[in-house]
Design an enzyme around this catalytic site. Structure first.
Site, mmCIF file in Angstrom:
data_model
loop_
_atom_site.group_PDB
_atom_site.id
_atom_site.type_symbol
_atom_site.label_atom_id
_atom_site.label_comp_id
_atom_site.label_asym_id
_atom_site.label_seq_id
_atom_site.Cartn_x
_atom_site.Cartn_y
_atom_site.Cartn_z
ATOM 1 N N HIS A 45 29.011 37.356 38.879
ATOM 2 C CA HIS A 45 29.690 35.999 38.373
ATOM 3 C C HIS A 45 30.916 35.597 39.257
ATOM 4 O O HIS A 45 31.953 35.819 39.445
ATOM 5 C CB HIS A 45 30.462 36.451 37.055
ATOM 6 C CG HIS A 45 29.746 36.668 35.828
ATOM 7 N ND1 HIS A 45 29.624 37.427 34.756
ATOM 8 C CD2 HIS A 45 28.148 36.077 35.622
ATOM 9 C CE1 HIS A 45 28.589 37.034 33.744
ATOM 10 N NE2 HIS A 45 27.775 36.229 34.478
ATOM 11 N N HIS A 78 24.588 42.630 36.099
ATOM 12 C CA HIS A 78 24.885 42.872 34.761
ATOM 13 C C HIS A 78 23.933 43.692 33.991
ATOM 14 O O HIS A 78 24.026 44.234 32.807
ATOM 15 C CB HIS A 78 25.132 41.649 34.130
ATOM 16 C CG HIS A 78 25.904 40.764 34.742
ATOM 17 N ND1 HIS A 78 25.328 39.679 35.759
ATOM 18 C CD2 HIS A 78 27.398 40.652 35.190
ATOM 19 C CE1 HIS A 78 26.303 39.090 36.313
ATOM 20 N NE2 HIS A 78 27.494 39.728 35.887
ATOM 21 N N GLU A 130 26.147 41.630 30.280
ATOM 22 C CA GLU A 130 25.956 43.088 30.332
ATOM 23 C C GLU A 130 26.009 43.827 28.947
ATOM 24 O O GLU A 130 25.095 44.843 28.674
ATOM 25 C CB GLU A 130 27.217 43.710 30.959
ATOM 26 C CG GLU A 130 27.179 45.244 30.933
ATOM 27 C CD GLU A 130 28.448 45.920 31.603
ATOM 28 O OE1 GLU A 130 29.332 45.236 32.434
ATOM 29 O OE2 GLU A 130 28.778 47.050 30.989
ATOM 30 N N SER A 226 33.969 35.609 34.945
ATOM 31 C CA SER A 226 33.788 37.016 35.665
ATOM 32 C C SER A 226 34.969 37.733 34.465
ATOM 33 O O SER A 226 35.841 37.678 34.657
ATOM 34 C CB SER A 226 34.448 36.999 36.942
ATOM 35 O OG SER A 226 34.938 38.289 37.289
ATOM 36 N N SER A 227 34.059 38.717 33.980
ATOM 37 C CA SER A 227 34.940 39.573 33.000
ATOM 38 C C SER A 227 35.968 40.271 33.610
ATOM 39 O O SER A 227 37.327 40.256 32.957
ATOM 40 C CB SER A 227 34.010 40.505 32.195
ATOM 41 O OG SER A 227 34.762 41.241 31.323
ATOM 42 N N ASN A 228 35.881 40.957 34.708
ATOM 43 C CA ASN A 228 36.760 41.764 35.167
ATOM 44 C C ASN A 228 37.854 40.746 35.727
ATOM 45 O O ASN A 228 39.025 41.293 35.952
ATOM 46 C CB ASN A 228 36.216 42.969 36.313
ATOM 47 C CG ASN A 228 35.931 42.314 37.486
ATOM 48 O OD1 ASN A 228 36.788 42.098 38.249
ATOM 49 N ND2 ASN A 228 34.798 41.807 37.797
HETATM 50 FE FE1 SF4 Z 1 29.446 47.967 38.788
HETATM 51 FE FE2 SF4 Z 1 32.115 48.151 38.055
HETATM 52 FE FE3 SF4 Z 1 31.228 46.652 39.811
HETATM 53 FE FE4 SF4 Z 1 30.501 46.116 37.429
HETATM 54 S S1 SF4 Z 1 32.485 46.093 38.104
HETATM 55 S S2 SF4 Z 1 29.249 45.769 39.350
HETATM 56 S S3 SF4 Z 1 30.018 48.243 36.721
HETATM 57 S S4 SF4 Z 1 31.136 48.779 40.061
#
Ligand code: SF4
Length: 313
Positions: A45, A78, A130, A226-228
């Site tokens: 993302h 994902h 995901e 982007s979730s994170n």
């Molecule tokens: Fe893998 Fe974590 Fe990166 Fe997602 S954030 S791609 S789960 S290492």
């Protein structure tokens, strides 16, 4: 003259091992087979990365009927459901799987839990690819919850064989609240051996927490989907520091920096370091600030490529 600012740079930030692997898979496939290469969903993302690949002949699709028979098809980081895998096999594509191994671990967990007779509760965000991929590993017995109040709506028996899994890129703190509510309601619930939230998500959230006491504002480099990256922005905001998610320097607004002395900069796991540098340069060109790298974890994790591309690489 504009007042000088100090930029605190979070450590770690930016690309994780799963994203690096996914990008390398597309690069190597392009090298080995040439364009067009088809990728189901955005490989990661990040708008900048996706645009760059598109300019080199990568075609991002959501429906497999858009892919010609026999074409090279890559599954995004994902992950995908079992149904998508079957369809790709039936249509005879040559498939390379860029599913992050940490997502694949959750897939395996879900399959094993179902085989052992568990009802599975997935904690995650509805509609995220995901989550769709993980829930699609089984055809029944999996139930999505997103927030603490959703736990009240669950109607399982007190002695039901229950387990939970989570999306890898959630807020660590919010997930702990949800799991605490689950355990309170269903003390017998089976937890994953190791939490499913991945090391990169955890480390980037910890780095933002460490930076917060030093800064008046946080800039998160990352795309809206982007979730994170979103979680990093939410985390800073929840700690009473204004936070903004930006995809590139053009999105930076001068009014954010009025009466601000110290600026925190971090980047989600799908944001390239080159973008972070461009954003720091854009801030510096306006305020001639100094950059202070924060101390933090040096990540050394890496994942290997699929066999068919390993030789080419
Ligand atoms: Fe893998 Fe974590 Fe990166 Fe997602 S954030 S791609 S789960 S290492």
């Amino acid at each position: 003259m504009l007042s000088k600012k100090t930029i605190y740079l979070a450590q770690p930030r930016g690309f994780c091992a799963g994203v690096e692997r996914a990008i390398l898979i597309v690069e190597e496939a392009l090298k080995k087979y040439g364009a067009p290469i088809y990728v189901r969903h955005e490989i990661i993302h990040n708008a900048y990365v996706v645009k760059d690949f598109e300019s080199r002949g990568v075609v991002f699709i959501n429906q497999l009927d858009k892919v010609p028979k026999g074409a090279i098809l890559i599954f995004s980081a994902h992950g995908v459901s079992k149904a998508v895998r079957y369809e790709a096999d039936e249509r005879q594509f040559q498939v390379f799987d860029a599913t992050c191994p940490l997502v694949a671990k959750v897939h395996a967990e879900v399959v094993s839990l179902k085989e052992r007779g568990f009802q599975i509760i997935m904690i995650g965000h509805r509609g995220h690819p995901e989550v769709e991929g993980t829930m699609g590993q089984v055809d029944s017995s999996i139930h999505l919850i997103e927030h603490v109040p959703d736990v009240d709506q669950l109607t399982f028996d007190k002695d039901e064989l229950l387990a939970y899994v989570t999306q890898t890129t959630l807020s660590v703190d919010e997930t702990q609240e949800i799991t605490a509510a689950l355990i309170k309601k269903y003390p017998q619930i089976h937890a994953p051996k190791r939490q499913d939230i991945c090391y990169a998500t955890q480390n980037r959230q910890d780095a933002v927490k460490a930076m917060i006491p030093h800064v008046d504002i946080v800039i998160v480099v990352g795309s809206q989907n982007s979730s994170n990256s979103k979680r990093l922005q939410e985390l800073a905001s929840s700690l009473q520091v204004p936070a903004f998610l930006v995809d590139d320097p053009s999105q930076i607004k001068s009014e954010w920096f009025k009466s601000v002395k110290n600026i925190g900069v971090t980047a989600g796991a799908s944001a390239p370091e080159s973008l972070t540098s461009e954003i720091i340069d854009a801030i510096n060109s306006r305020y001639r600030g100094s950059v202070v790298p924060m101390p933090g974890i040096e990540e050394t994790i890496s994942f290997s490529l699929p066999k068919g591309l390993l030789k080419a690489a």
